[in-house]
Design an enzyme around this catalytic site. Structure first.
Site, PDB file in Angstrom:
ATOM      1  N   CYS A 247      -7.885  -3.258  -3.943  1.00 23.36           N
ATOM      2  CA  CYS A 247      -6.245  -2.885  -3.944  1.00 23.36           C
ATOM      3  C   CYS A 247      -5.634  -4.366  -3.936  1.00 23.36           C
ATOM      4  CB  CYS A 247      -5.944  -1.942  -2.808  1.00 23.36           C
ATOM      5  SG  CYS A 247      -6.289  -0.520  -2.931  1.00 23.36           S
TER       6      CYS A 247
ATOM      7  N   ARG B   2     -12.659  -1.294  -0.847  1.00 25.20           N
ATOM      8  CA  ARG B   2     -11.731  -0.776  -1.405  1.00 25.20           C
ATOM      9  C   ARG B   2     -10.154  -1.675  -1.108  1.00 25.20           C
ATOM     10  NH1 ARG B   2      -9.411   0.139  -5.167  1.00 25.20           N
ATOM     11  NH2 ARG B   2      -7.961   1.691  -5.797  1.00 25.20           N
TER      12      ARG B   2
ATOM     13  N   HIS C 240       1.214   4.926  -2.123  1.00 23.23           N
ATOM     14  CA  HIS C 240       0.596   5.986  -1.306  1.00 23.23           C
ATOM     15  C   HIS C 240       1.371   6.693  -0.508  1.00 23.23           C
ATOM     16  CE1 HIS C 240      -2.998   5.039  -3.076  1.00 23.23           C
ATOM     17  NE2 HIS C 240      -3.135   3.796  -2.931  1.00 23.23           N
TER      18      HIS C 240
ATOM     19  N   CYS D 107       0.949  -1.193   0.025  1.00 23.26           N
ATOM     20  CA  CYS D 107       0.054  -0.156   0.107  1.00 23.26           C
ATOM     21  C   CYS D 107       0.926   1.217   0.026  1.00 23.26           C
ATOM     22  CB  CYS D 107      -1.034   0.127   1.399  1.00 23.26           C
ATOM     23  SG  CYS D 107      -1.818  -1.548   1.557  1.00 23.26           S
TER      24      CYS D 107
END
Length: 283
Positions: free
Chosen positions: A244, A240, A195, A191
């Site tokens: 992902c 979500r 991000h 992740c």
């Protein structure tokens, strides 16, 4: 790999062999400093607008969309769900209280008695079960509509997740943190790769958002979900998360399972101090 490690160390987000594990407060401070330095001039609260805080052209398109946002009808549906009594004559207010504006800011939180992270969606379905009603699905539909309504009523209030000084709570936080930074799937992507290290970059035409502020707008209406016929476009945070995982070709975990609840605990704490702006619109 060397460049990635340099980014990690410069952001202060990993520990060397001789360093102690940082506290949640230290993690939050380091992450905030990292993004303030990476994107100088962006007001703290604007990070809650995701890619629209980072790309001027996309922001203009988003502002036009917000004139008549596609999530409005689902906020209304959520209000209707809230106001509809159960078969026993009670309602969601019997579980959450009558002040709907104060509900969303309470989640997620650590429940010492249950020994786990409790989410808003988890308590919505607990309320239904306790009153003899059938629980909602976890990812979309009624649970997203009700969440959208509760989020809308809480707009402007600041996220303030508390990590108590409890070994089990701290462990849950650390597990959520490890999940966010762990490589996974056939693509071997975390992740944080998208991000924390490369927000503002484009992937398949989409601008990557920052970890800071990512949770403020959920439940969310995603044009992608609506276009692909995967429901009406509304979805929860755990929907979500699953998406992902699939994008990096990893098997998603169960929505509202321990893995995603702990991830939400860490992920939301990282946006402490930002205003709730749910529901949101994303492409």
């Amino acid at each position: 790999m060397k460049k990635m490690l340099t980014l990690l160390l410069s952001a202060g987000l990993v520990a060397t062999a001789t360093q102690a594990i940082s506290s949640p407060k230290e993690d939050l401070e380091k992450l905030r400093i990292h993004f303030e330095q990476r994107f100088p001039g962006i007001p703290l609260n604007d990070f809650g607008n995701g890619p629209y805080a980072l790309d001027a052209n996309k922001r203009l398109q988003w502002e036009d969309m917000e004139e008549f946002p596609p999530y409005e009808e689902y906020v209304d549906k959520g209000r209707e769900i809230w106001e509809t009594p159960f078969k026993n004559g009670k309602s969601f207010a019997s579980c959450f209280g009558k002040n709907v504006s104060k509900i969303r800011p309470k989640y997620p939180h650590w429940d010492k008695k249950a020994g786990k992270v409790v989410t808003l969606e988890g308590d919505i379905n607990k309320c239904l079960k306790d009153n003899g009603e059938k629980p909602f699905g976890w990812k979309k539909g009624k649970i997203a509509y009700l969440g959208a309504y509760l989020g809308y009523e809480a707009r402007g209030q600041k996220i303030n997740v508390v990590i108590p000084n409890d070994p089990k709570a701290l462990q849950a936080y650390e597990e959520g943190k490890q999940f966010y930074y762990a490589k996974r799937g056939q693509l071997n992507i975390a992740c944080a790769d998208c991000h924390v290290y490369y927000p503002g970059q484009r992937v398949r035409g989409q601008v990557l958002s920052t970890a800071l502020g990512q949770v403020t707008h959920f439940p969310v209406f995603r044009a992608k979900w609506a276009k692909k016929g995967k429901g009406d476009g509304m979805g929860t945070l755990h929907r979500r998360y699953g998406g992902c995982n699939k994008q990096v070709r990893a098997r998603p975990f169960k929505a509202q399972g321990k893995e995603y609840r702990n991830l939400e605990f860490f992920h939301t704490y990282m946006s402490n101090g930002l205003e709730i702006n749910a529901p949101g619109y994303r492409e």
